[in-house]
Design a protein around this motif. Structure first.
Motif, PDB file in Angstrom:
ATOM      1  N   TYR A 388      44.800  45.690  39.752  1.00 38.76           N
ATOM      2  CA  TYR A 388      45.351  44.507  40.408  1.00 38.76           C
ATOM      3  C   TYR A 388      44.231  43.627  40.970  1.00 38.76           C
ATOM      4  O   TYR A 388      44.310  42.392  40.921  1.00 38.76           O
ATOM      5  CB  TYR A 388      46.327  44.915  41.514  1.00 38.76           C
ATOM      6  CG  TYR A 388      47.492  45.734  40.997  1.00 38.76           C
ATOM      7  CD1 TYR A 388      48.422  45.174  40.126  1.00 38.76           C
ATOM      8  CD2 TYR A 388      47.645  47.069  41.353  1.00 38.76           C
ATOM      9  CE1 TYR A 388      49.485  45.930  39.635  1.00 38.76           C
ATOM     10  CE2 TYR A 388      48.697  47.835  40.867  1.00 38.76           C
ATOM     11  CZ  TYR A 388      49.616  47.252  39.998  1.00 38.76           C
ATOM     12  OH  TYR A 388      50.657  47.998  39.512  1.00 38.76           O
ATOM     13  N   LEU A 389      43.181  44.275  41.487  1.00 37.14           N
ATOM     14  CA  LEU A 389      42.032  43.504  41.960  1.00 37.14           C
ATOM     15  C   LEU A 389      41.312  42.829  40.792  1.00 37.14           C
ATOM     16  O   LEU A 389      40.860  41.681  40.907  1.00 37.14           O
ATOM     17  CB  LEU A 389      41.059  44.415  42.702  1.00 37.14           C
ATOM     18  CG  LEU A 389      41.453  44.808  44.123  1.00 37.14           C
ATOM     19  CD1 LEU A 389      40.523  45.896  44.651  1.00 37.14           C
ATOM     20  CD2 LEU A 389      41.429  43.592  45.046  1.00 37.14           C
ATOM     21  N   GLN A 390      41.200  43.525  39.687  1.00 39.69           N
ATOM     22  CA  GLN A 390      40.555  42.938  38.517  1.00 39.69           C
ATOM     23  C   GLN A 390      41.336  41.724  38.013  1.00 39.69           C
ATOM     24  O   GLN A 390      40.752  40.708  37.635  1.00 39.69           O
ATOM     25  CB  GLN A 390      40.413  43.996  37.419  1.00 39.69           C
ATOM     26  CG  GLN A 390      39.358  45.055  37.738  1.00 39.69           C
ATOM     27  CD  GLN A 390      39.469  46.286  36.870  1.00 39.69           C
ATOM     28  OE1 GLN A 390      40.439  46.467  36.122  1.00 39.69           O
ATOM     29  NE2 GLN A 390      38.467  47.176  36.962  1.00 39.69           N
ATOM     30  N   ARG A 391      42.665  41.839  38.048  1.00 38.46           N
ATOM     31  CA  ARG A 391      43.478  40.686  37.629  1.00 38.46           C
ATOM     32  C   ARG A 391      43.318  39.532  38.621  1.00 38.46           C
ATOM     33  O   ARG A 391      43.216  38.372  38.211  1.00 38.46           O
ATOM     34  CB  ARG A 391      44.954  41.099  37.537  1.00 38.46           C
ATOM     35  CG  ARG A 391      45.899  39.969  37.167  1.00 38.46           C
ATOM     36  CD  ARG A 391      45.532  39.326  35.850  1.00 38.46           C
ATOM     37  NE  ARG A 391      46.471  38.261  35.497  1.00 38.46           N
ATOM     38  CZ  ARG A 391      46.204  37.278  34.634  1.00 38.46           C
ATOM     39  NH1 ARG A 391      45.013  37.228  34.024  1.00 38.46           N
ATOM     40  NH2 ARG A 391      47.112  36.367  34.376  1.00 38.46           N
ATOM     41  N   ALA A 392      43.271  39.845  39.907  1.00 40.56           N
ATOM     42  CA  ALA A 392      43.062  38.803  40.908  1.00 40.56           C
ATOM     43  C   ALA A 392      41.715  38.121  40.683  1.00 40.56           C
ATOM     44  O   ALA A 392      41.594  36.892  40.802  1.00 40.56           O
ATOM     45  CB  ALA A 392      43.135  39.391  42.313  1.00 40.56           C
ATOM     46  N   HIS A 393      40.691  38.919  40.333  1.00 36.98           N
ATOM     47  CA  HIS A 393      39.358  38.357  40.074  1.00 36.98           C
ATOM     48  C   HIS A 393      39.379  37.460  38.842  1.00 36.98           C
ATOM     49  O   HIS A 393      38.714  36.404  38.810  1.00 36.98           O
ATOM     50  CB  HIS A 393      38.350  39.491  39.898  1.00 36.98           C
ATOM     51  CG  HIS A 393      36.965  39.019  39.587  1.00 36.98           C
ATOM     52  ND1 HIS A 393      36.250  38.185  40.415  1.00 36.98           N
ATOM     53  CD2 HIS A 393      36.162  39.274  38.516  1.00 36.98           C
ATOM     54  CE1 HIS A 393      35.071  37.924  39.885  1.00 36.98           C
ATOM     55  NE2 HIS A 393      34.991  38.577  38.727  1.00 36.98           N
ATOM     56  N   GLU A 394      40.131  37.840  37.821  1.00 37.24           N
ATOM     57  CA  GLU A 394      40.265  36.988  36.634  1.00 37.24           C
ATOM     58  C   GLU A 394      40.901  35.646  36.996  1.00 37.24           C
ATOM     59  O   GLU A 394      40.501  34.598  36.469  1.00 37.24           O
ATOM     60  CB  GLU A 394      41.130  37.691  35.580  1.00 37.24           C
ATOM     61  CG  GLU A 394      40.475  38.896  34.928  1.00 37.24           C
ATOM     62  CD  GLU A 394      41.459  39.633  34.031  1.00 37.24           C
ATOM     63  OE1 GLU A 394      42.592  39.124  33.850  1.00 37.24           O
ATOM     64  OE2 GLU A 394      41.102  40.712  33.507  1.00 37.24           O
ATOM     65  N   LEU A 395      41.879  35.697  37.892  1.00 36.78           N
ATOM     66  CA  LEU A 395      42.596  34.472  38.249  1.00 36.78           C
ATOM     67  C   LEU A 395      41.778  33.576  39.176  1.00 36.78           C
ATOM     68  O   LEU A 395      41.939  32.353  39.158  1.00 36.78           O
ATOM     69  CB  LEU A 395      43.938  34.831  38.912  1.00 36.78           C
ATOM     70  CG  LEU A 395      44.954  35.493  37.986  1.00 36.78           C
ATOM     71  CD1 LEU A 395      46.117  36.067  38.792  1.00 36.78           C
ATOM     72  CD2 LEU A 395      45.476  34.477  36.962  1.00 36.78           C
ATOM     73  N   ASP A 396      40.905  34.191  39.994  1.00 36.12           N
ATOM     74  CA  ASP A 396      40.064  33.405  40.898  1.00 36.12           C
ATOM     75  C   ASP A 396      38.688  34.064  40.987  1.00 36.12           C
ATOM     76  O   ASP A 396      38.394  34.796  41.931  1.00 36.12           O
ATOM     77  CB  ASP A 396      40.701  33.303  42.288  1.00 36.12           C
ATOM     78  CG  ASP A 396      39.936  32.359  43.205  1.00 36.12           C
ATOM     79  OD1 ASP A 396      38.909  31.794  42.770  1.00 36.12           O
ATOM     80  OD2 ASP A 396      40.361  32.158  44.365  1.00 36.12           O
ATOM     81  N   PRO A 397      37.825  33.780  40.018  1.00 38.32           N
ATOM     82  CA  PRO A 397      36.504  34.420  39.995  1.00 38.32           C
ATOM     83  C   PRO A 397      35.628  34.041  41.186  1.00 38.32           C
ATOM     84  O   PRO A 397      34.646  34.732  41.466  1.00 38.32           O
ATOM     85  CB  PRO A 397      35.878  33.897  38.686  1.00 38.32           C
ATOM     86  CG  PRO A 397      37.040  33.428  37.864  1.00 38.32           C
ATOM     87  CD  PRO A 397      38.061  32.932  38.842  1.00 38.32           C
ATOM     88  N   ALA A 398      35.976  32.965  41.899  1.00 38.64           N
ATOM     89  CA  ALA A 398      35.144  32.498  43.012  1.00 38.64           C
ATOM     90  C   ALA A 398      35.495  33.161  44.334  1.00 38.64           C
ATOM     91  O   ALA A 398      34.836  32.908  45.350  1.00 38.64           O
ATOM     92  CB  ALA A 398      35.252  30.978  43.147  1.00 38.64           C
ATOM     93  N   ASP A 399      36.515  34.023  44.351  1.00 40.15           N
ATOM     94  CA  ASP A 399      36.925  34.634  45.606  1.00 40.15           C
ATOM     95  C   ASP A 399      36.023  35.838  45.910  1.00 40.15           C
ATOM     96  O   ASP A 399      36.096  36.881  45.250  1.00 40.15           O
ATOM     97  CB  ASP A 399      38.388  35.074  45.531  1.00 40.15           C
ATOM     98  CG  ASP A 399      38.869  35.621  46.865  1.00 40.15           C
ATOM     99  OD1 ASP A 399      39.032  34.827  47.803  1.00 40.15           O
ATOM    100  OD2 ASP A 399      39.066  36.849  46.963  1.00 40.15           O
ATOM    101  N   ILE A 400      35.211  35.691  46.934  1.00 47.33           N
ATOM    102  CA  ILE A 400      34.230  36.732  47.267  1.00 47.33           C
ATOM    103  C   ILE A 400      34.891  37.970  47.876  1.00 47.33           C
ATOM    104  O   ILE A 400      34.393  39.086  47.723  1.00 47.33           O
ATOM    105  CB  ILE A 400      33.154  36.161  48.226  1.00 47.33           C
ATOM    106  CG1 ILE A 400      32.003  37.159  48.378  1.00 47.33           C
ATOM    107  CG2 ILE A 400      33.754  35.806  49.577  1.00 47.33           C
ATOM    108  CD1 ILE A 400      30.811  36.593  49.149  1.00 47.33           C
ATOM    109  N   THR A 401      36.013  37.814  48.535  1.00 51.83           N
ATOM    110  CA  THR A 401      36.690  38.954  49.148  1.00 51.83           C
ATOM    111  C   THR A 401      37.146  39.953  48.089  1.00 51.83           C
ATOM    112  O   THR A 401      37.037  41.174  48.266  1.00 51.83           O
ATOM    113  CB  THR A 401      37.893  38.482  49.983  1.00 51.83           C
ATOM    114  OG1 THR A 401      37.460  37.501  50.917  1.00 51.83           O
ATOM    115  CG2 THR A 401      38.521  39.641  50.735  1.00 51.83           C
TER     116      THR A 401
END
Length: 436
Positions: A388-401
């Motif tokens: 789920y975190l990997q998918r979130a990162h795909e959707l917003d690669p600029a989110d450092i959290t």
């Protein structure tokens, strides 16, 4: 912001002016002289007490306002335009409203054609930009001086209102929202006033709607609140527009108020519930307060991701991680491109281990088997959260959290395998590169 179209078909072709005959050449000096004469009369103490002086003044200003546009109207055909105004001086291509139009150039106006008909025009000659308003005020003054002129003045005021209808129609068509909103407002205001006394809420609604497009939120609220008070809700859209207007002023108190009123009156209008959920989430208010409203929305639209997201946010805030996980999973399933759903789902899963970690730390050393079992249980939750975190990162690669959280999880497992070590190093480098 998606808006509905205007409710009103303003003017039927040919109702304002006769378009069959060639209009006479516009003589600006002739109209200026008449206006100057009228202005001289109203400062003459012997003449300004006569109703006819003010009627004449109104007529002169009205004629000056309408004469430059004599005989043309929106949707007029090219053939009728030629018959009315002659051949254009030239035809050019110009861009307007993010597209190209063929423009017929005349002395008084440039006409923008669309598929052989008038789409709108830009007026180039004006005696007085406030001529219609001055005409209206003059007629009202005549009526004030002599109420017996009612029968003659009322149709003159109605002509002024019709002139504003045309102005509203054309300025809206060419996306001049400031002038369009003003014209719609004048139609409404002048119609409801004596001697016409016709309350047409559609014009007030349009004035409010277009004022939002013009970002004149005070004007939007002025007209839309009147519309609401008069009971014209347009199936709930009046409340939606009022919400947009109050949000434009960052007035969350009144934004919430109109949404709650709208939901109470139109419980099936789930878009209002969506706005309420978004507003609560954006302002950090406790979504628990509107739980019954959200549940009402889910009952009507079970696949509306915002409702599930809103409830997930509420349960996450209350540390009810199991229920938060269920609702975020549903919102992510419904809308697989929503960063917030995947990120919050992972957060809820990670935070659900807090109590287990505390319990783990309290296990006596001699209970090694129990310790290992609970540790494995906790680790499995972290591993389950990674996709789920990997998918979130795909959707917003600029989110450092998101990157930092993945870095921390891979750090827990980096000694378990080469793959885990490589992922840890990858997100460690990425996190360091993103830090301020």
């Amino acid at each position: 912001m998606v808006m509905k179209k205007l409710l009103l078909l303003l003017i039927a072709a040919g109702t304002l002016f006769g378009a069959s005959a060639q209009s006479p050449r516009f003589n600006a000096d002739q109209f200026r002289k008449k206006i100057e004469s009228s202005e001289a009369d109203i400062v003459d103490p012997k003449k300004n007490i006569r109703a006819n002086t003010w009627i004449t003044r109104g007529n002169n200003y009205y004629d000056a306002a309408m004469a430059p546009l004599q005989g043309i109207f929106r949707t007029m055909s090219a053939d009728d335009l030629r018959q009315n105004s002659g051949d254009p001086k030239e035809r050019v291509v110009r861009e307007a409203k993010n597209r190209e139009y063929e423009v017929w150039v005349y002395d008084n106006y440039d006409v923008f054609m669309d598929e052989g008909k008038i789409a709108f025009w830009e007026q180039k000659v004006s005696i007085d930009d406030n001529a219609l308003q001055t005409a209206y005020e003059s007629y009202q003054k005549a009526l004030e001086i002599d109420p017996k002129t009612l029968n003659s003045v009322k149709p003159l005021i109605e002509k002024v209102i019709t002139g504003y209808k045309q102005e509203a129609d054309v300025t809206y068509a060419r996306a001049d929202y400031k002038k369009a909103a003003e014209a719609f407002g004048k139609v409404y205001d002048y119609s409801k006033n004596p001697p016409v006394e016709v309350v047409d809420t559609i014009f007030a609604y349009n004035a409010g709607f277009i004022s939002i497009l013009d970002e004149n939120y005070d004007n939007a609220i002025k007209y839309l609140e009147q519309v609401k008070d008069l009971g014209f809700y347009n199936n709930g859209d009046t409340y939606k527009l009022l919400y947009f207007a109050y949000q434009g002023k960052n007035d969350n108190e009144n934004s919430e108020k109109v949404l709650r009123e709208g939901i109470e009156k139109y419980p099936a209008y789930t878009e209002l519930i969506e706005f309420l959920v978004v507003m609560y989430s954006a302002t950090g208010k406790d979504v628990e307060e509107i739980m019954p409203i959200i549940e009402q929305g889910i009952a009507q639209e079970p696949n509306n991701y915002l409702f599930h997201f809103g409830l997930g946010t509420s349960f996450l805030k209350d540390d009810n991680y199991a229920r938060a996980i269920d609702y975020f999973k549903k919102s992510a399933e419904i809308k697989p491109d929503d960063f917030g759903s995947f990120f919050n789902l992972a957060i809820a899963m990670v935070r659900s281990t807090d109590d287990l970690i505390n319990e783990l730390n309290e296990i006596p050393v001699e209970e090694q088997e129990k310790y290992e079992q609970m540790k494995d249980q906790i680790n499995q939750v972290f591993l389950d959260a990674l996709p789920y975190l990997q998918r979130a990162h795909e959707l917003d690669p600029a989110d450092i959290t998101t990157v930092n959280l993945m870095r921390n999880i891979y750090d827990r497992f980096k000694d378990d395998s080469e793959d885990m070590m490589q992922n840890f190093q990858k997100y460690e480098r990425l996190y360091n590169s993103m830090r301020p």
